[in-house]
Design a protein around this motif. Structure first.
Motif, short mmCIF file in Angstrom:
data_model
loop_
_atom_site.label_atom_id
_atom_site.label_comp_id
_atom_site.label_asym_id
_atom_site.label_seq_id
_atom_site.Cartn_x
_atom_site.Cartn_y
_atom_site.Cartn_z
N GLY A 21 13.31 -12.40 7.25
CA GLY A 21 13.29 -13.70 7.92
C GLY A 21 14.64 -14.39 7.89
O GLY A 21 15.06 -15.02 8.87
N THR A 22 15.34 -14.28 6.76
CA THR A 22 16.67 -14.87 6.65
C THR A 22 17.65 -14.21 7.62
O THR A 22 18.44 -14.89 8.29
N LEU A 23 17.59 -12.88 7.68
CA LEU A 23 18.47 -12.15 8.59
C LEU A 23 18.19 -12.51 10.04
O LEU A 23 19.13 -12.73 10.83
N PHE A 24 16.91 -12.61 10.39
CA PHE A 24 16.57 -12.97 11.77
C PHE A 24 17.00 -14.40 12.10
O PHE A 24 17.34 -14.70 13.25
N ALA A 25 16.96 -15.30 11.12
CA ALA A 25 17.42 -16.66 11.36
C ALA A 25 18.91 -16.68 11.68
O ALA A 25 19.36 -17.41 12.58
N ASP A 247 6.42 -14.53 6.36
CA ASP A 247 7.05 -14.47 7.67
C ASP A 247 7.20 -15.87 8.26
O ASP A 247 8.12 -16.14 9.03
N HIS A 248 6.30 -16.80 7.86
CA HIS A 248 6.39 -18.19 8.33
C HIS A 248 7.65 -18.89 7.85
O HIS A 248 8.04 -19.91 8.41
N LEU A 249 8.29 -18.37 6.80
CA LEU A 249 9.49 -19.01 6.29
C LEU A 249 10.61 -19.03 7.32
O LEU A 249 11.60 -19.74 7.14
N LYS A 250 10.45 -18.24 8.39
CA LYS A 250 11.46 -18.26 9.43
C LYS A 250 11.57 -19.64 10.08
O LYS A 250 12.63 -19.99 10.62
#
Length: 296
Positions: A21-25, A247-250
């Motif tokens: 999620g961090t990488l996708f952000a 996954d919601h952490l995105k």
């Protein structure tokens, strides 16, 4: 004993999902800057991002040999890639009409699809704790969405569709980890996505540009390869339904990076909704950790 063995399967899966999620952000941040500030067409951005990610994945294939490409589930690979492509196209179409914070909130409908699918097709237990955490997370998304407002339009169905197809992609990923390695899942996704993205960008031109644009494309490609690998590792470690709240952490990650990079300050409801999502995620982690200790 390795660090991940100390964590246990549940916490290891959560770690990989939060990392993804961090990488996708960060990828979203780079993509928004390239498309909005540098005027890079979205289709071209998608092609180079995933093509470069494929190039970065090639050393994994060389290290693993042909084993990374051997599969008895080629049809499932094709269905998984098709689901991911449809999800991406619906997501992009939604972003053309729906504010980014609202679109991301709607993506949080995905756990309902995942939880139902995991129970029906993966035979994973739908525990009350999971349903409670997912429901609280969904309520947080609804607060951010505000469907009772005048800004609610039919275009919001595009992100809902993206949520459904990305949930299918997640379920297929979890199903395929029973026989496929994380390397295989990552490489096949990147390998099959590139021809589709190339076809979509032919009308706008394929040339990547130069200077800062090329640097951003390379960085986005590398991070995409790492993020896809992290997702595969997450689903290889823990149940699909359990991983969804992480996954919601995105949502808060994307909001936070957006504030730092562009100074965009969302409305107050964003913070309340994000707090509910975070609370649900940590509650689920605590419950699953207790369950793992009880059965150890």
């Amino acid at each position: 004993m390795t660090l991940f063995q100390t964590f246990g399967p549940a916490r290891t899966g959560a770690f990989w999902m939060v990392l993804a999620g961090t990488l996708f952000a960060v990828i979203n941040l780079l993509t928004q800057y390239a498309t909005m500030m540098l005027a890079v067409p979205s289709a071209r951005m998608a092609f180079w991002q995933y093509f470069i990610a494929l190039l970065f994945s090639l050393p994994w294939v060389a290290r693993e040999g042909l084993r990374a490409l051997k599969t008895g589930n080629l049809l499932l690979h094709l269905i998984r890639v098709a689901s991911a492509v449809i999800g991406v196209q619906l997501w992009i179409a939604g972003l053309a009409h729906v504010p980014i914070w609202q679109a991301i909130a709607l993506i949080m409908l995905s756990p309902f699809f995942v939880t139902l699918g995991a129970n029906l097709f993966l035979e994973e237990a739908a525990t009350p704790e999971r349903w409670l955490a997912v429901t609280v997370g969904f309520l947080g998304g609804m607060i951010i969405l505000a469907p009772w407002s005048e800004s609610f339009t039919p275009y919001v169905l595009y992100p809902v569709g993206a949520a459904a197809f990305w949930a299918l992609t997640s379920l297929l990923t979890k199903r395929m980890t029973r026989s496929e390695s994380p390397e295989s899942l990552t490489v096949y996704l990147l390998l099959l996505l590139s021809p589709v993205n190339l076809a979509l960008t032919l009308g706008e031109g394929v040339a990547p540009g130069g200077g800062l644009t090329t640097l951003i494309l390379v960085a986005a490609g590398l991070l995409t390869a790492l993020a896809q690998y992290a997702i595969a590792r997450a689903y290889a470690s823990a149940d699909a339904a359990y991983l969804q709240p992480f996954d919601h952490l995105k949502l808060p990650l994307n909001v936070g990076f957006g504030i730092l990079a562009f100074g965009f300050m969302p409305p107050g409801a964003m913070w309340l909704g994000s707090a509910l999502i975070l609370a649900a995620s940590f509650y689920l982690l605590r419950q699953e950790s207790r369950g793992a200790l009880a059965t150890a």
